[in-house]
Design an enzyme around this catalytic site. Structure first.
Site, mmCIF file in Angstrom:
data_model
loop_
_atom_site.group_PDB
_atom_site.id
_atom_site.type_symbol
_atom_site.label_atom_id
_atom_site.label_comp_id
_atom_site.label_asym_id
_atom_site.label_seq_id
_atom_site.Cartn_x
_atom_site.Cartn_y
_atom_site.Cartn_z
ATOM 1 N N GLN A 70 -3.645 2.963 -5.478
ATOM 2 C CA GLN A 70 -3.137 3.807 -4.392
ATOM 3 C C GLN A 70 -3.913 3.540 -3.102
ATOM 4 O OE1 GLN A 70 -2.510 8.049 -5.447
ATOM 5 N NE2 GLN A 70 -2.975 7.376 -7.531
HETATM 6 N N1 LIG Z 1 10.766 -2.375 -15.529
HETATM 7 C C1 LIG Z 1 9.455 -2.566 -15.616
HETATM 8 N N2 LIG Z 1 8.609 -1.547 -15.455
HETATM 9 C C2 LIG Z 1 7.283 -1.803 -15.559
HETATM 10 C C3 LIG Z 1 6.769 -3.082 -15.853
HETATM 11 N N3 LIG Z 1 5.416 -2.997 -15.878
HETATM 12 C C4 LIG Z 1 5.106 -1.720 -15.619
HETATM 13 N N4 LIG Z 1 6.214 -0.983 -15.425
HETATM 14 C C5 LIG Z 1 6.299 0.443 -15.112
HETATM 15 O O1 LIG Z 1 5.777 0.660 -13.815
HETATM 16 C C6 LIG Z 1 5.160 1.944 -13.740
HETATM 17 C C7 LIG Z 1 3.748 1.818 -13.208
HETATM 18 O O2 LIG Z 1 2.960 1.103 -14.155
HETATM 19 P P1 LIG Z 1 1.363 1.228 -14.175
HETATM 20 O O3 LIG Z 1 0.876 0.229 -15.155
HETATM 21 O O4 LIG Z 1 0.935 2.622 -14.354
HETATM 22 O O5 LIG Z 1 1.017 0.778 -12.677
HETATM 23 P P2 LIG Z 1 -0.415 0.592 -12.015
HETATM 24 O O6 LIG Z 1 -0.372 -0.715 -11.282
HETATM 25 O O7 LIG Z 1 -1.492 0.731 -13.022
HETATM 26 O O8 LIG Z 1 -0.477 1.763 -10.940
HETATM 27 P P3 LIG Z 1 -1.772 2.525 -10.341
HETATM 28 O O9 LIG Z 1 -2.631 2.938 -11.481
HETATM 29 O O10 LIG Z 1 -1.247 3.709 -9.581
HETATM 30 O O11 LIG Z 1 -2.446 1.567 -9.416
HETATM 31 C C8 LIG Z 1 5.218 2.531 -15.156
HETATM 32 O O12 LIG Z 1 6.340 3.394 -15.210
HETATM 33 C C9 LIG Z 1 5.443 1.303 -16.037
HETATM 34 O O13 LIG Z 1 6.123 1.589 -17.243
HETATM 35 C C10 LIG Z 1 7.705 -4.153 -16.039
HETATM 36 O O14 LIG Z 1 7.361 -5.315 -16.288
HETATM 37 N N5 LIG Z 1 9.026 -3.832 -15.905
#
Ligand SMILES: Nc1nc2c(ncn2[C@@H]2O[C@H](COP(=O)(O)OP(=O)(O)OP(=O)(O)O)[C@@H](O)[C@H]2O)c(=O)[nH]1
Ligand SMILES: [Mg+2]
Length: 179
Positions: A70
């Protein structure tokens, strides 16, 4: 004899390689980390701070720091940089509007003294989404070919199915100690 001993020593006592997983919020960093660890999709919520896990690939130990993406958290990414060997930059391939912000963050990191020796793996994630950018499009937008002072590689992937993640890890294992 000495060489055999040295090889055995490095085989059994492989040191840990520090990896930081960065990218904007919602890119899929935490999902990727736990796919690496457990081969399954975990339910995630936005990461505040970081998650850290040890991932072992063919006897190579990676200590992976998944850092919250974020906006308010990005200014503290640099507190994780020291001794980093690999940067994994996760890009949400459907998020065209914010690719310019990712680009700014990428070049800010590459200019940081503590990441001078780090190699960069870019995951073009969410390739399952209709209308997403390809790895080639992302590579062009991020002008990756202009990066001469860090080894880099871009890999398309889908963290939900795990597709492409192993190829990314293989690239990392093949670049250990390159710098
Ligand atoms: N369709 C799709 N959704 C995905 C994929 N990878 C992650 N997501 C979705 O994207 C959303 C965010 O995923 P996170 O892994 O929490 O993202 P993050 O990068 O860790 O985010 P922060 O912790 O806020 O920095 C979740 O709802 C996941 O299920 C993908 O390859 N395809
Ligand atoms: Mg997260």
């Amino acid at each position: 004899m000495g060489l055999i001993f040295a090889k055995l020593w490095s085989f059994f006592c492989d040191q840990e390689h520090k990896v930081i997983i960065v990218g904007l919020d919602n890119a899929g960093k935490t999902t990727i980390l736990y796919q690496f660890l457990m081969n399954e999709v975990v339910h995630t919520s936005p990461t505040i701070g970081s998650n850290v896990e040890e991932i072992v690939v063919k006897n190579t130990h990676f200590l992976m720091w998944d850092i919250g993406g974020q906006e308010s958290l990005r200014s503290s990414w640099n507190t994780y940089y020291s001794n980093t060997e690999f940067i994994i930059l996760v890009v949400d391939s459907i998020d065209r509007e914010r690719l310019s912000i990712t680009k700014e963050e990428l070049y800010r990191m590459l200019a940081h003294e503590d990441l001078r020796k780090a190699a960069v793996l870019i995951f073009a994630n969410k390739q399952d989404m209709k209308g997403c950018m390809t790895a080639a499009e992302i590579s062009k937008y991020l002008t990756l070919s202009s990066i001469k002072d860090h080894p880099w590689h871009i890999q398309s992937c889908c963290a939900l199915t795990g597709e492409g993640l192993c190829q990314g890890l293989e690239w990392m294992t093949s670049h250990i100690g390159v710098r």
